[in-house]
Design a protein around this motif. Structure first.
Motif, mmCIF file in Angstrom:
data_model
loop_
_atom_site.group_PDB
_atom_site.id
_atom_site.type_symbol
_atom_site.label_atom_id
_atom_site.label_comp_id
_atom_site.label_asym_id
_atom_site.label_seq_id
_atom_site.Cartn_x
_atom_site.Cartn_y
_atom_site.Cartn_z
ATOM 1 N N ASP A 1 -0.114 -6.305 -15.005
ATOM 2 C CA ASP A 1 0.946 -5.352 -14.395
ATOM 3 C C ASP A 1 0.385 -4.793 -12.981
ATOM 4 O OD1 ASP A 1 -1.273 -4.241 -15.976
ATOM 5 O OD2 ASP A 1 -0.300 -2.327 -16.152
ATOM 6 N N VAL A 2 -0.997 -4.966 -12.803
ATOM 7 C CA VAL A 2 -1.664 -4.268 -11.566
ATOM 8 C C VAL A 2 -2.070 -5.230 -10.650
ATOM 9 C CG1 VAL A 2 -2.246 -2.308 -12.585
ATOM 10 C CG2 VAL A 2 -3.936 -4.082 -12.690
ATOM 11 N N ALA A 3 -1.707 -6.582 -10.828
ATOM 12 C CA ALA A 3 -1.847 -7.857 -9.972
ATOM 13 C C ALA A 3 -0.622 -8.339 -9.558
ATOM 14 C CB ALA A 3 -2.725 -8.904 -10.797
ATOM 15 N N THR A 4 -0.613 -8.815 -8.412
ATOM 16 C CA THR A 4 0.563 -9.465 -7.845
ATOM 17 C C THR A 4 1.080 -10.750 -8.692
ATOM 18 O OG1 THR A 4 -0.356 -11.034 -6.151
ATOM 19 C CG2 THR A 4 0.187 -8.792 -5.428
ATOM 20 N N ALA A 5 2.279 -11.065 -8.639
ATOM 21 C CA ALA A 5 2.817 -12.240 -9.255
ATOM 22 C C ALA A 5 2.206 -13.259 -8.869
ATOM 23 C CB ALA A 5 4.403 -12.388 -9.109
ATOM 24 N N GLU A 6 1.841 -13.620 -7.757
ATOM 25 C CA GLU A 6 1.346 -14.583 -6.866
ATOM 26 C C GLU A 6 -0.095 -14.827 -7.251
ATOM 27 O OE1 GLU A 6 0.806 -18.199 -4.490
ATOM 28 O OE2 GLU A 6 2.457 -17.024 -5.320
#
Length: 386
Positions: free
Chosen positions: A187-192
């Protein structure tokens, strides 16, 4: 080490054990507390390890729902307090009171050492598998932290001093020996970033199940529902182990995509095996590993031999940009030359890799990475040969 008391023959003997590993801050304690909160009256126990004298994590877990929480402090369950872990698990199993046991290892624990507690006999002729069943090795990965450490290792070009293991190397080893990898904090990392980390995880361990989660939220039924650990498979699930020791022994099938998966293809992750029988010049080899590793290299491991120490079996390990070259034993060919062993005493597994005039001495190095310049790597290593 005390002699472990055999468990009873009741149906409740040999409770399943789930081991939670993962680097510091990955979210192991949060995951464990979330799992225990779903006990719903089931008798679950937890063993919480901490290298410090004060076990803060055990105090947090105690209120989460386990019927019993056992703290193990002042050491790590994969080395200094291995005996205490074995004895604690045997004692919990002997009571017949617990339907499942969770073990939270320290952030620096190597899961392979815990596996050996279950699979190798102790001085009394018993092994932990006689008392408890290893259900799954679960490695928790902080998606953001994993990517940061990978890039830091690769871009920083830092080399590990002798005997010092870089952080990313340890993180990879925890991933390589896992039945399940929990990608936490998605939830705190980018989707990429999440997609890239998942691709990297699959590149080094194609067998593991990968779960994307936030805040350690995993349904307990997914963890306790079935046994995933396989003694003859899990410890060798690492891609470099598969490439070095698997059935595919021909170069034509030992190069190309590390894992045939959509994510891996999207990020250009490939692998190949460098094989040669001639010796390296040690100074040239160390200089190449020090200065010429390609930027896209994720993982490299394998065996080497050098002219200056022809009797000694070399082992190379690279995690990102950090390389370690060490000597781990003696080649069987050298032992035969010294008269220590005879031809008949050389194991079949060694004989499979035998080729005169050098015997089992060989260069056998696996490289895994993103858009690897295979031809460049091969040429660089060839220049190190005597």
């Amino acid at each position: 080490m005390r002699k472990m008391v055999p468990p009873s023959d009741s149906p409740r003997s040999r409770p399943p054990v789930t081991v939670l590993s993962g680097f510091l801050g990955a979210g192991k304690t949060t995951l464990l507390r979330h799992l225990l909160g779903q006990a719903e009256g089931r008798r679950w126990a937890a063993i919480v390890n901490d290298v410090a004298a004060i076990n803060i994590d055990a105090a947090l877990v105690a209120a989460a729902g386990a019927q019993r929480v056992v703290p193990l402090g002042n050491g790590c369950v994969c080395c200094t307090v291995r005996d205490e872990l074995a004895e604690t698990l045997a004692e919990l199993a002997a009571t017949g009171d617990y339907a499942h046991v969770f073990v939270e290892a320290t952030g620096v624990a190597d899961p392979r050492s815990i596996v050996r507690l279950f699979t190798r006999t102790n001085p009394f002729g018993r092994k932990l598998d006689d008392f408890a069943q290893l259900s799954a090795l679960v490695t928790v990965v902080d998606a953001r932290q994993f990517e940061v450490e990978e890039r830091k290792s690769r871009d920083g070009r830092k080399r590990a001093a002798s005997g010092v293991k870089p952080v990313f190397d340890l993180m990879l080893e925890q991933v390589e020996c896992a039945d399940v990898v929990v990608l936490n904090k998605c939830d705190v990392a980018t989707a990429e970033a999440v997609r890239r980390v998942e691709a990297l995880v699959r590149a080094v361990n194609a067998r593991a199940e990968i779960w994307r989660v936030a805040q350690g939220r995993v349904a307990a039924a997914e963890v306790v529902g079935r046994v995933r650990f396989q003694a003859d498979v899990t410890p060798g699930a690492a891609e470099w182990v598969r490439l070095l020791g698997g059935a595919a022994r021909h170069a034509a099938v030992r190069t190309g995509p590390a894992v045939a998966g959509r994510h891996e293809a999207a990020f250009g992750i490939t692998s190949f095996v460098y094989e040669e029988r001639r010796a390296f010049a040690e100074e040239k080899l160390r200089a190449w590993f020090e200065a010429a590793l390609p930027e896209g290299l994720l993982r490299a491991k394998g065996f080497f031999w050098v002219r200056e120490r022809a009797a000694d079996m070399g082992f190379a390990s690279v995690a990102g940009g950090a390389a370690r070259l060490e000597f781990i034993g003696t080649w069987a060919a050298a032992l035969r030359e010294r008269g220590v062993v005879t031809d008949a005493e050389i194991p079949p597994s060694t004989r499979e890799r035998w080729a005169e005039p050098h015997g089992d001495r060989r260069q056998e190095l696996v490289f895994i990475g993103v858009t690897l310049p295979e031809a460049e790597i091969r040429a660089g290593l060839a220049a190190c040969l005597v």
